[in-house]
Enzyme design. Structure first.
Site, PDB file in Angstrom:
ATOM      1  CG  ASP A 119      -1.761   0.764   0.881  1.00 40.55           C
ATOM      2  OD1 ASP A 119      -2.418   1.361  -0.395  1.00 40.55           O
ATOM      3  OD2 ASP A 119      -3.051   1.335   2.308  1.00 40.55           O
ATOM      4  CD  GLU A 122      -0.265   4.936  -4.436  1.00 43.25           C
ATOM      5  OE1 GLU A 122      -1.092   3.806  -4.677  1.00 43.25           O
ATOM      6  OE2 GLU A 122       0.104   5.619  -3.172  1.00 43.25           O
ATOM      7  CG  ASP A 187      -8.570   5.663  -0.506  1.00 44.70           C
ATOM      8  OD1 ASP A 187      -8.703   4.192  -0.064  1.00 44.70           O
ATOM      9  OD2 ASP A 187      -7.307   6.064  -0.044  1.00 44.70           O
TER      10      ASP A 187
END
Length: 223
Positions: A119, A122, A187
């Protein structure tokens, strides 16, 4: 499957079980497996100030953390997971850092987990003036998660050669599917417009060779 989100560890960056909450993770995972349930755990590339590895990472001469222009570890202030402490981003463009991270996964994999959730890769917080071993943030940003998922895949394959890795992640780069990646879209806005955007995203992702893809499903509203 069962996915353990925050906090199966005590502090982000520990990459080790919080034994007060999970006193015997191997037994727990084994009990789940006996019932046909596979266990995945979340990990992040950020190391927070309370973590057992923070001081060593900041002071490492390797270096292990992404840096400022003057060569010191780049501290991200007021990090959200620890009530305003500092955090650093692991420089996973750097070979020695990748090796160090592979070693940190040993405890998790020895407990019997079937996969990893990579997670914030990016990377989520990636200031433009941050420097990496292979270049500035702008040159590294898109490829960062590819390098991280490769590191996870190699660690998993070495320690559990007869198992198939499941790596749940929300960002990537061309070729990332070779590392056992299952993507999801991150999300999702709690609006019908947010939901509508998921269908073309799913179709284009699968057409790009990422055959396993999903999106968050929330309580959608027209407001």
């Amino acid at each position: 499957g069962l996915i353990l989100d925050l906090y199966w560890f005590e502090h982000m960056g520990d990459l080790s079980w919080d034994r007060s909450a999970f006193p015997n993770p191997s037994q727990m995972i084994g009990d789940f497996e006996d019932r046909g349930i596979k266990t995945l755990v979340i990990t992040e590339p950020y190391i927070t100030e309370p973590s057992q590895w923070f001081t060593e990472t900041v002071q490492s001469g390797t270096p292990r953390a992404a840096q400022t222009a003057d060569g010191s570890a780049y501290r991200l202030e007021n990090w959200w997971s620890c009530g305003g402490c500092d955090a650093v981003l692991s420089d996973l463009t750097h070979g020695p850092t990748q090796e160090w991270w592979s070693d940190r996964y040993t405890e998790i994999l020895n407990a019997g987990v079937h996969g990893i959730w990579t997670d914030l890769g990016e990377p989520e917080a990636h200031p433009s003036d941050m420097q990496h071993a292979t270049g500035p943030a702008a040159a590294v940003h898109n490829v960062y998660n590819l390098l991280w998922t490769r590191t996870v895949h190699e660690a998993f394959t070495e320690q559990r050669p007869n198992r198939r890795l499941v790596n749940l992640t929300r960002s990537g780069y061309a070729g990332i599917q070779r590392y056992g990646v299952f993507t999801w879209s991150g999300d999702v806005a709690r609006t019908f417009e947010g939901l509508a955007g998921q269908r073309p995203l799913l179709l284009n992702t699968t057409l790009s060779g990422l055959y396993y893809h999903s999106s968050d499903i929330g309580g959608f509203t027209g407001q």
